[in-house]
Design an enzyme around this catalytic site. Structure first.
Site, PDB file in Angstrom:
ATOM      1  N   ASN A   9       0.914  -6.752  11.341  1.00  0.00           N
ATOM      2  CA  ASN A   9       0.155  -5.781  10.545  1.00  0.00           C
ATOM      3  C   ASN A   9      -0.771  -6.581   9.625  1.00  0.00           C
ATOM      4  OD1 ASN A   9      -0.769  -3.829   8.799  1.00  0.00           O
ATOM      5  ND2 ASN A   9       1.208  -3.498   7.789  1.00  0.00           N
ATOM      6  N   LYS A  11      -3.023  -5.558   7.702  1.00  0.00           N
ATOM      7  CA  LYS A  11      -3.361  -4.817   6.467  1.00  0.00           C
ATOM      8  C   LYS A  11      -4.872  -4.889   6.196  1.00  0.00           C
ATOM      9  CE  LYS A  11       1.222  -5.783   4.734  1.00  0.00           C
ATOM     10  NZ  LYS A  11       2.115  -5.764   3.611  1.00  0.00           N
ATOM     11  N   HIS A  95       3.874   3.554   6.620  1.00  0.00           N
ATOM     12  CA  HIS A  95       4.087   2.270   5.954  1.00  0.00           C
ATOM     13  C   HIS A  95       4.310   2.505   4.462  1.00  0.00           C
ATOM     14  CE1 HIS A  95       3.349  -1.744   4.374  1.00  0.00           C
ATOM     15  NE2 HIS A  95       3.661  -2.182   5.585  1.00  0.00           N
ATOM     16  N   GLU A  97       3.198   1.114   1.953  1.00  0.00           N
ATOM     17  CA  GLU A  97       1.975   1.090   1.135  1.00  0.00           C
ATOM     18  C   GLU A  97       1.230   2.424   1.236  1.00  0.00           C
ATOM     19  OE1 GLU A  97       0.547  -2.608   2.762  1.00  0.00           O
ATOM     20  OE2 GLU A  97       2.214  -3.607   1.757  1.00  0.00           O
ATOM     21  N   GLU A 167      11.784  -1.412   6.771  1.00  0.00           N
ATOM     22  CA  GLU A 167      11.105  -2.309   5.853  1.00  0.00           C
ATOM     23  C   GLU A 167      11.558  -2.029   4.426  1.00  0.00           C
ATOM     24  OE1 GLU A 167       7.303  -3.910   7.742  1.00  0.00           O
ATOM     25  OE2 GLU A 167       6.746  -2.055   6.737  1.00  0.00           O
ATOM     26  N   GLY A 173       5.968  -8.465   1.266  1.00  0.00           N
ATOM     27  CA  GLY A 173       4.961  -9.272   0.578  1.00  0.00           C
ATOM     28  C   GLY A 173       5.485  -9.963  -0.664  1.00  0.00           C
ATOM     29  N   SER A 213       8.673  -9.922   4.630  1.00  0.00           N
ATOM     30  CA  SER A 213       8.644 -11.374   4.459  1.00  0.00           C
ATOM     31  C   SER A 213       9.324 -12.124   5.612  1.00  0.00           C
ATOM     32  CB  SER A 213       9.252 -11.787   3.112  1.00  0.00           C
ATOM     33  OG  SER A 213       8.516 -11.202   2.049  1.00  0.00           O
TER      34      SER A 213
HETATM   35  C1  PEP Z   1       4.550  -5.234   6.192  1.00  0.00           C
HETATM   36  O1  PEP Z   1       3.683  -4.915   5.395  1.00  0.00           O
HETATM   37  O2  PEP Z   1       4.790  -4.486   7.146  1.00  0.00           O
HETATM   38  C2  PEP Z   1       5.270  -6.481   5.955  1.00  0.00           C
HETATM   39  C3  PEP Z   1       6.433  -6.641   6.517  1.00  0.00           C
HETATM   40  O3  PEP Z   1       4.661  -7.410   5.149  1.00  0.00           O
HETATM   41  P1  PEP Z   1       5.170  -8.908   4.846  1.00  0.00           P
HETATM   42  O4  PEP Z   1       5.602  -9.509   6.140  1.00  0.00           O
HETATM   43  O5  PEP Z   1       3.982  -9.591   4.244  1.00  0.00           O
HETATM   44  O6  PEP Z   1       6.310  -8.773   3.882  1.00  0.00           O
END
Ligand code: PEP
Length: 250
Positions: A9, A11, A95, A97, A167, A173, A213
């Protein structure tokens, strides 16, 4: 046996040249991979260009969101048929976000999931608790309402076309990763919810990715867990070498 599925992703990162170059590197290094399903989800503006680059390879194209309506006066939005017309296969829905900044609710996640399935695209439905919810003992109820909400009115046949991404919001992040055990426990819990809705045989076939992460150095231990069927990768999907380092240990 569920085939692992790693999706990147991107973003709101990469302009069109950067997106093309990243996609080329990913196709060059992972385009022939067949033991793992791979997808990359660039910003809308690069979908068309990246579609040309991934064509004919085993890297599939994903979008980061969609609107559930088919067309009309929805300034700034993109429909399922538009995504389909540029070669999109997967669509990320719900998601954290989107939930946090753009008023995504369990109801809109459900509407989007239905629209994506109706269009013949494959949803990646995101669920996960915030740190406050986890600390307040609400993790299970949050994940339960997100999962039940997303899948309301969706048949078992359609559910099999979906991937769920667990998630935990506190791990996205932040550099903080759920331990492999924490991730697996959450995945087992989600699979139990799916079993309640669809029965064991269907629930056992639905893939559940971990996101938060995930990087080359922690991917292996996460992906070795019984119910972790892949990863939804943010930051580490922006460098082909890091993304390859997550795909490789699967
Ligand atoms: C995500 O936004 O789906 C995600 C897992 O981000 P990150 O790997 O940067 O934590």
């Amino acid at each position: 046996m569920r085939k692992k599925f790693i999706a990147g992703n991107w973003k709101m990162n990469t302009n069109i040249d950067e997106a093309k170059s990243l996609a080329k590197s990913i196709v060059d290094t992972m385009g022939n991979t067949s033991d793992v399903d791979i997808a990359i989800c660039p910003p809308y503006i690069s979908l068309s260009a990246v579609s040309e680059i991934v064509k004919g390879s085993n890297v599939k194209l994903g979008a980061q969101d969609v609107h559930f309506e088919a067309k009309g006066a929805y300034t700034g939005k993109v429909s399922c048929s538009m995504l389909k017309s540029v070669g999109v296969t997967y669509v990320i829905i719900g998601h954290s976000e989107q939930r946090q900044y753009f008023h995504e609710t369990n109801e809109t996640v459900n509407k989007k999931t239905k629209a994506v399935l109706e269009a013949g695209l494959l949803p990646i439905v995101c669920v996960g608790e915030t740190l406050d919810e986890r600390k307040g003992g609400k993790m299970d109820s949050v994940i339960e309402s997100q999962t039940n909400g997303a899948f309301a009115g969706i048949s078992a046949e359609d559910a099999l076309k979906c991937t769920i991404a667990y998630e935990p919001v506190w791990a996205i992040g932040t550099g903080e990763t759920a331990t492999p055990q924490q991730a697996n426990e959450a995945h087992i819990f989600i699979r139990k919810l799916l079993t309640k809705i669809y029965g064991t045989s269907t629930a056992e076939q639905i893939r559940i990715q971990y996101g938060g992460s995930m990087k080359p150095d922690n991917a292996k231990s996460l992906l070795q867990q019984s119910d972790v069927d892949g990863g939804l990768i943010g930051g580490a999907s922006l460098k082909a070498a890091d993304f390859a380092g997550i795909v490789k240990p699967v």
